[in-house]
Design an enzyme around this catalytic site. Structure first.
Site, short mmCIF file in Angstrom:
data_model
loop_
_atom_site.label_atom_id
_atom_site.label_comp_id
_atom_site.label_asym_id
_atom_site.label_seq_id
_atom_site.Cartn_x
_atom_site.Cartn_y
_atom_site.Cartn_z
N ARG A 131 1.03 -1.19 0.03
CA ARG A 131 -0.05 -0.08 0.07
C ARG A 131 0.79 1.39 -0.08
O ARG A 131 2.05 1.22 0.54
CB ARG A 131 -0.92 0.08 1.24
CG ARG A 131 -2.06 -0.99 1.28
CD ARG A 131 -2.77 -1.05 2.40
NE ARG A 131 -3.76 -2.13 2.35
CZ ARG A 131 -3.40 -3.60 2.66
NH1 ARG A 131 -2.51 -3.78 3.40
NH2 ARG A 131 -4.69 -4.26 2.76
N LYS B 125 -2.62 -2.43 7.72
CA LYS B 125 -3.94 -2.21 7.84
C LYS B 125 -4.53 -3.10 8.72
O LYS B 125 -5.60 -2.98 9.33
CB LYS B 125 -4.55 -2.17 6.40
CG LYS B 125 -6.04 -1.91 6.22
CD LYS B 125 -6.63 -1.93 5.14
CE LYS B 125 -8.08 -1.48 5.00
NZ LYS B 125 -8.66 -1.53 3.56
N HIS C 10 -1.82 3.52 -5.83
CA HIS C 10 -2.61 2.09 -5.29
C HIS C 10 -2.75 1.22 -6.38
O HIS C 10 -2.92 -0.03 -6.39
CB HIS C 10 -3.96 2.52 -4.77
CG HIS C 10 -4.41 1.85 -3.50
ND1 HIS C 10 -4.77 0.41 -3.87
CD2 HIS C 10 -4.19 1.59 -2.30
CE1 HIS C 10 -5.26 -0.27 -2.72
NE2 HIS C 10 -4.42 0.52 -1.80
N ARG D 299 -0.86 -2.39 -7.15
CA ARG D 299 -1.55 -3.63 -6.58
C ARG D 299 -2.55 -4.39 -7.24
O ARG D 299 -2.26 -5.43 -7.36
CB ARG D 299 -2.18 -3.19 -5.21
CG ARG D 299 -1.25 -2.65 -4.10
CD ARG D 299 -1.69 -2.36 -2.82
NE ARG D 299 -2.74 -2.95 -2.27
CZ ARG D 299 -2.27 -3.97 -1.30
NH1 ARG D 299 -0.97 -4.25 -1.02
NH2 ARG D 299 -2.94 -4.66 -0.69
N HIS E 42 -4.10 -8.91 2.10
CA HIS E 42 -5.34 -8.61 2.57
C HIS E 42 -5.69 -9.35 3.72
O HIS E 42 -5.47 -10.36 4.23
CB HIS E 42 -6.30 -9.24 1.22
CG HIS E 42 -6.02 -8.53 -0.21
ND1 HIS E 42 -6.52 -8.99 -1.22
CD2 HIS E 42 -5.66 -7.15 -0.25
CE1 HIS E 42 -6.30 -8.01 -2.19
NE2 HIS E 42 -5.83 -7.01 -1.56
N TYR F 127 -0.37 -15.62 13.48
CA TYR F 127 0.61 -16.50 13.37
C TYR F 127 0.73 -17.11 11.84
O TYR F 127 1.83 -17.74 11.73
CB TYR F 127 -0.03 -18.06 13.78
CG TYR F 127 -0.26 -17.79 15.58
CD1 TYR F 127 0.94 -18.04 16.53
CD2 TYR F 127 -1.15 -17.36 16.21
CE1 TYR F 127 0.95 -17.65 17.60
CE2 TYR F 127 -1.06 -17.23 17.57
CZ TYR F 127 -0.01 -17.49 18.21
OH TYR F 127 -0.18 -17.17 19.81
#
Length: 401
Positions: free
Chosen positions: A237, A264, A327, A330, A353, A363
């Protein structure tokens, strides 16, 4: 003197209109149709204004009561505006106090950019109109009037986000015993729907090659040029790229580890670096390696480059905002990597995402990492081939080889 029938019949005009009631109170009718009660008064030899609420959530009778109360404060030598501010600072049950308490509790767990946006929305769009109101007294029509004001600016998406933030504050108020219900929930479907927007992106291979050649020929600031060249290779991003710090990189391992606090999804993210990306970073290190940020700002090396730097550079290269955005790299990577048959889960993980299960995500930041390393190098080789215009072997062929 105003009447309720006159207030209901009042029509908006191209410019703001003031309908006076007496004692300095008037209704300010904006071109967008919103109606705000105001009190004009003098204190200390200066003319001042006091917000009394929004019509019709605050009726004519209620506005007059607030006016009369402010007049009594003036008669006793007090400034109504200062009194209001003091009340907001001491009243733990007014909307602003509850909202700031909610923000202080949860913002440490958010990315800085996210928390900055939320506090700006609260201070710009809610506090001026609802801040001093007891949160338990605010009703749905009153909140909707404030949201309509945002809609009238043409920022429908912002109106939806402000409603979402208001709902969070009201839920917190209910949980802490300062409100009985969340009136924001009553406004579901009351706002105009948000038109789904997609970031402009170049995805056709020939056009991608042209874009990469344009970037290679960029004649502006060398740090900006490096950001332009690195962006398609890592497709993070824009905010993650511009805030990158040298301490996050291990060029010997060809790896960039973005801390969870900057992501994010609030999960550590690993970006495998291709040989091309490492070369760009090593060259850039000679320019900015002595500082904290990989891409420092033009005016201050103690701050990262501005949010619009890469987009402005694309405009300089002749790409409008409907052609390509920072952007959009992406989308470019997602589209072409999927078309070339790479593991969709590996692509999604590399795009960082959001994982619905936050515990699982914490994890699994290294999930599919071996394949992602191979994919990122193949992607860089593919882009290099497009840039120089050679016949590029497809990803599938590279994988089979």
């Amino acid at each position: 003197m105003l009447t309720e029938s006159r207030l209901r019949a009042a029509k908006a005009a191209p410019k703001p209109v003031k309908l006076f009631d007496g004692g300095g109170m008037y209704l300010l009718l904006h071109p967008n149709g919103s109606k705000y009660w105001r009190l004009k008064y003098r204190y200390g030899g200066k003319e001042k204004k006091l917000a009394l609420g929004i019509y019709p959530a605050v009726s004519l009778k209620q506005a007059r009561e607030r006016r009369d109360n402010a007049r009594r404060q003036l008669a006793n030598g007090h400034d109504p505006s200062a009194e209001r501010k003091a009340e907001q600072e001491t009243d733990p049950e007014c909307f602003e106090a509850v909202a700031r308490e909610w923000f202080a509790k949860y913002s440490p767990h958010w990315a800085p950019s996210h928390s900055d946006k939320i506090i700006r929305r609260l201070e710009r769009d809610l506090f001026p109109y609802l801040g001093s109101r007891p949160i338990k007294a605010i009703n749905a029509p009153e909140l909707l009037t404030v949201l309509r004001r945002i809609e009238a600016r043409g920022t429908v998406e912002t109106a939806h986000r402000v409603l979402q933030n208001a709902g969070q504050v009201f839920r917190y108020a209910v949980a802490t015993g300062r409100a009985e219900r969340n009136c924001a929930g009553d406004l579901r479907g009351a706002l105009a729907p948000v038109k789904e927007a997609h970031y402009a992106s170049v995805t056709e291979p020939k056009a991608v090659g042209e874009l990469l050649r344009a970037i290679e020929g960029y004649q502006g600031d060398p740090v900006t040029r490096a950001a332009l060249k690195l962006t398609p290779l890592v497709f993070v991003r824009p905010g993650e790229l511009r805030q990158a710090e040298w301490a996050e990189f291990d060029l010997d391992k060809a790896e960039w580890r973005i801390p969870a606090a900057k992501m994010k999804s609030r999960v550590l993210h690993i970006v495998p670096l291709s040989t091309q990306a490492v070369t760009i970073l090593k060259e850039l290190h000679l320019l900015t390696g002595s500082g904290r940020y990989v891409f420092p700002g033009l005016r201050s090396r103690s701050r990262p480059m501005s949010a619009n730097t890469v987009n402005a550079a694309l405009r300089r290269l002749g790409y409008s905002k409907t052609d390509m955005t920072a952007h959009g790299f992406r989308s470019m990577a997602s589209t072409l990597l999927n078309e070339q048959g790479w593991n969709r889960d590996a692509i999604e993980r590399q795009l960082a995402h959001g994982e619905r299960d936050a515990v699982r995500a914490a994890y699994n930041y290294a999930e599919h990492l071996p394949e992602r390393r191979k994919m990122m190098q193949a992607w860089a080789d593919y882009l290099e081939g497009l840039r120089i215009g050679s016949n590029v072997i497809s990803f599938n062929a590279r994988k089979q080889a």
